[in-house]
Enzyme design. Sequence first.
Site, PDB file in Angstrom:
ATOM      1  N   ARG A  46      97.212  71.017  62.502  1.00 47.43           N
ATOM      2  CA  ARG A  46      96.719  69.672  62.228  1.00 47.43           C
ATOM      3  C   ARG A  46      95.393  69.784  61.472  1.00 47.43           C
ATOM      4  NH1 ARG A  46      92.995  68.639  66.339  1.00 47.43           N
ATOM      5  NH2 ARG A  46      93.013  66.415  65.964  1.00 47.43           N
ATOM      6  N   ARG A  66      89.017  61.517  61.062  1.00 47.47           N
ATOM      7  CA  ARG A  66      88.537  60.485  61.996  1.00 47.47           C
ATOM      8  C   ARG A  66      88.371  59.175  61.250  1.00 47.47           C
ATOM      9  NH1 ARG A  66      83.566  63.965  64.501  1.00 47.47           N
ATOM     10  NH2 ARG A  66      84.847  65.618  65.406  1.00 47.47           N
ATOM     11  N   ARG A  72      89.702  89.236  60.384  1.00 45.28           N
ATOM     12  CA  ARG A  72      88.808  88.862  59.282  1.00 45.28           C
ATOM     13  C   ARG A  72      87.378  89.142  59.714  1.00 45.28           C
ATOM     14  NH1 ARG A  72      88.211  83.638  57.924  1.00 45.28           N
ATOM     15  NH2 ARG A  72      89.292  82.808  59.734  1.00 45.28           N
ATOM     16  N   ARG A  88      79.644  79.069  53.350  1.00 44.87           N
ATOM     17  CA  ARG A  88      78.657  78.115  53.866  1.00 44.87           C
ATOM     18  C   ARG A  88      77.280  78.748  53.908  1.00 44.87           C
ATOM     19  NH1 ARG A  88      79.900  77.547  60.369  1.00 44.87           N
ATOM     20  NH2 ARG A  88      79.585  79.727  60.861  1.00 44.87           N
ATOM     21  N   GLU A 106      77.362  82.977  53.945  1.00 44.47           N
ATOM     22  CA  GLU A 106      78.492  83.670  54.577  1.00 44.47           C
ATOM     23  C   GLU A 106      79.625  83.897  53.581  1.00 44.47           C
ATOM     24  OE1 GLU A 106      79.834  81.831  58.164  1.00 44.47           O
ATOM     25  OE2 GLU A 106      77.868  82.019  59.132  1.00 44.47           O
ATOM     26  N   TYR A 127      90.856  84.568  69.539  1.00 45.99           N
ATOM     27  CA  TYR A 127      89.570  83.930  69.270  1.00 45.99           C
ATOM     28  C   TYR A 127      89.157  83.135  70.505  1.00 45.99           C
ATOM     29  CZ  TYR A 127      85.681  81.297  67.778  1.00 45.99           C
ATOM     30  OH  TYR A 127      84.401  80.787  67.738  1.00 45.99           O
ATOM     31  N   ASP A 187      85.918  80.812  72.098  1.00 46.18           N
ATOM     32  CA  ASP A 187      84.568  80.291  72.062  1.00 46.18           C
ATOM     33  C   ASP A 187      83.823  80.832  73.280  1.00 46.18           C
ATOM     34  OD1 ASP A 187      84.143  78.798  69.757  1.00 46.18           O
ATOM     35  OD2 ASP A 187      85.223  77.063  70.537  1.00 46.18           O
TER      36      ASP A 187
END
Length: 389
Positions: free
Chosen positions: A175, A179, A258, A289, A312, A360, A362
């Site tokens: 997805r 918003r 990566r 970024r 980056e 991954y 957080d």
Amino acid sequence: MDADLVVVGSGFFGLTVAERAAKELGLKVTVIDRRHHIGGNAYSEDDAQTGIEVHRYGAHLFHTSNKRVWDYVNQFTTFTNYVHRVYGVHKGEVFPLPINLGTINQFFRANYSPSEARTLIEEQAGELAGTDPQNLNDKGIQLIGRPLYEAFIKHYTGKQWQTDPKDLPAGIISRLPVRYTYDNRYFNDTYEGLPTNGYTAWIERMADHPNISVQLNTDFFDESQPVSKGNVVGNVPVVYTGPVDRYFEYKEGDLSWRTIDFEEEVLEVGDFQGTSVVNYNDADVPFTRIIEPRHFHPERNYQTEKTVIMREFSRFAEKGDEPYYPINTEADRAKLLAYRDLAKSENSVLFGGRLGTYKYLDMHMAIGSALSMFDNKIKPHFEGGEALV
Ligand code: FDA
């Protein structure tokens, strides 16, 4: 070696296990890390020239909706009221991200209401309605329509993967959030903030227990030192948070990752970009970024003549690079299943954390899963004599 438990890796996963085992069970825990510092990828330090706290392995924003994790981490640090927001540059113009009503109205030079914007995006996404997208490019168009996809997703994703999205599998995205309000808060979690005195102060408090001994610059696979795989496994229970393929000598093949190259610069301006993170969404800028860490802590009195920025650059990791994001191809998933089978039969070794599970995570997920490992495996083993598997 005088330890009840050995923890390999001093990131959030390893330190959470070590802290719980030392404090709740009174165990003697030896934590080793091959780096010269604790904290894994969350480690930060003050830049020598400016005193600005720099997250050494990329921007780390703490957020969670898990009350247990939030209560746990608040034992070691307080948090500022920092709220993360990201902006993106497209064709020389700055837009709010993730894509929201502000982005849409600025992009289409319009004054759409939420329902008008929704209708427009549905119409644009209709270009590929009813088709089964075979690559990320088509999937992106099908999700949010060509104009927004091409402006904000296509080239940014291409730079992240160093691959044209037409050659990337559609499955990378399921997805793309849009918003239909002006809310551009990046995270939707209940709790968010940055550690008031920095990540390293937080991490040091977790390790600050008389039963925890930390040995840095110590590689688990260096058999010349006492806390090595050969010397420990089978003798002392181990929680291993390094790469799972490395543990098994890559016998099922290398898992792919990566990595990011950071280009750091101190500039003779007080404020370079007015915010902490600006994405560069177009193909003509090679980096993804720019992070300006001073904006993570507006409450601190940083000097105003200089600032630090980090550009980056994303690419595929090679052996020796820092593994950051699992690529998770079909071949990787097959190898991971084989490594999981090997891990299950490894006597008294538990595999955890992002490297040990090839996932991954957080920070709040790494801490949450370490708390679960402690509850479900470590505590029953040391209190009830259950096997450590
Ligand atoms: P972590 O990698 O932190 O620790 C593992 C440790 O094991 C390392 O210190 C390593 O040196 C050590 N080790 C490995 N092999 C060893 C060996 N052979 N011997 C001894 N030691 C060994 N999360 C979030 O919540 N918000 C954010 O904004 C971000 N941002 C972010 C940016 C980037 C670029 C990345 C890559 C990741 C994030 N994260 C994040 C995720 C966050 O970094 C992650 O949740 C934690 O690092 C997970 O902690 P672990 O302990 O699992 O691994």
